[in-house]
Design an enzyme around this catalytic site. Structure first.
Site, PDB file in Angstrom:
ATOM      1  N   GLU A 113      37.636  41.957  42.103  1.00  0.00           N
ATOM      2  CA  GLU A 113      36.376  42.662  42.344  1.00  0.00           C
ATOM      3  C   GLU A 113      35.247  42.173  41.442  1.00  0.00           C
ATOM      4  OE1 GLU A 113      39.493  44.901  44.262  1.00  0.00           O
ATOM      5  OE2 GLU A 113      39.316  44.191  42.193  1.00  0.00           O
ATOM      6  N   HIS A 121      42.489  55.583  45.663  1.00  0.00           N
ATOM      7  CA  HIS A 121      41.977  55.330  47.003  1.00  0.00           C
ATOM      8  C   HIS A 121      41.106  56.476  47.525  1.00  0.00           C
ATOM      9  CE1 HIS A 121      45.242  52.450  46.723  1.00  0.00           C
ATOM     10  NE2 HIS A 121      44.861  51.882  47.844  1.00  0.00           N
TER      11      HIS A 121
END
Length: 334
Positions: free
Chosen positions: A68, A137
């Site tokens: 990321e 998540h």
């Protein structure tokens, strides 16, 4: 994706609207490039980019490593050199590895260079709970980014707003964090004209007129907020419903005018209560609307705790009944 006789009109879900907007942006602007983990060949975890690599090629829809920080850093570099990258972070819980690039570089680029460089970057991320996902998540940490000057934070709550706001975000000369509420990715369908026209950023949308109480929310929680307004209407209580849409910079004037009219306000957020966007809105109302308020501002929020694992997730999420209870509390003086 349903399609009407008019080739530009579709019956779409929110995730399909995102796909349409990305397709339109790629078609209309050769500087737009998509990048992220599994977005190309696989079409993304939620299939938001399905079919785009096949139609636009691997140079414009780029599968990246699981990194990321690299995705964000590469996007900042591309944006400062005239491209318009749209980067996907697979889940918002994974965005912290990219935090330094977003906060220290993307958000500061215009200020750092005294306007010489722009950073027309969009970072997309599915966020929020409600799909029984594992740890990391289901985060709703939008308030962390709303605190950062130079960074827009946009959250759609319906297919039409997802389409229009994403197109405007891609054309924005400054970085935009575009948070997609995955719980409602496929919850409803709306008729959408693929016109290529964006919706205004930095603007609240008034979805329902009312005189008794103002309900304010954004993202997936708009679903329960509108349900609450509908149920309260059966008892003769008229709610004005506002979709914040861009939480930073905040269009506070729209909220202020509504609360001055109704005298009461309920703010609904899925995120934890402490230090949230609801707290900011509540504080501003206390500063500017005290003489108009007939009752204290109510907040309906998540808890100051980590999102539970799937079996207890429903206990964490603000529910329609919670919003109705808050509305009845604030209306007790009627």
């Amino acid at each position: 994706m349903g399609k009407d006789n008019n080739s530009n009109t579709h019956e779409v879900t929110l995730v399909e609207a995102v796909n349409l907007a990305l397709r339109r942006a790629l078609s209309d602007d050769p500087d737009v490039v998509l990048l992220g983990e599994d977005i190309g060949t696989n079409g993304g975890v939620f299939r938001a980019t399905e079919g785009l690599k096949q139609d636009f090629g691997y140079k414009r829809v780029i599968d990246t490593p699981l990194a990321e920080s690299m995705i964000a850093g590469l996007s900042v570099g591309m944006a400062t050199q005239g491209m318009k990258p749209v980067a996907e972070i697979q889940f918002m819980g994974f965005i912290f590895a990219a935090f330094e690039q977003i906060v220290c570089h993307a958000a500061r680029m215009r200020n750092r260079t005294r306007g010489r460089l722009h950073c027309p970057l969009v970072i997309r991320a599915p966020f929020g709970g409600g799909i029984q996902a594992p740890e990391h998540h289901s985060e709703s940490t939008e308030a962390l980014f709303a605190h950062i000057p130079g960074l827009r934070v946009v959250i759609p709550s319906s297919p039409t707003r997802a389409y229009g706001l994403l197109l405007s975000a891609i054309q924005c000369p400054d970085p935009v964090l575009f948070l997609e509420p995955k719980r409602i990715y496929r919850m409803v369908r709306q008729r959408l004209v693929d016109s290529g026209k964006g919706l205004p950023l930095d603007t609240c949308f008034t979805l329902r007129q009312g005189k008794d109480v103002t309900l304010v929310s954004w993202g997936a929680a708009m679903h329960e907020t509108l349900q609450a307004a509908e149920r309260l209407a059966r008892d003769g209580i008229e709610c004005e419903v506002i979709d914040v849409a861009t939480i930073s910079p905040l269009d506070f004037n729209t909220i202020k005018r509504s609360v001055q009219h109704t005298g009461r306000c309920i703010i609904v957020q899925e995120a934890p209560r402490n230090g949230g966007v609801a707290s900011e809105i509540s504080a501003r109302l206390a500063e500017t609307c005290l003489m108009h308020l007939r009752a204290p501002v109510q907040r309906v929020t998540g808890y100051d705790a980590t999102m539970p694992y799937p079996r207890q997730e429903h206990l964490y999420m603000p529910a329609t009944d919670d919003i109705i209870a808050a509305a009845r509390t604030t209306l007790e003086g009627l």
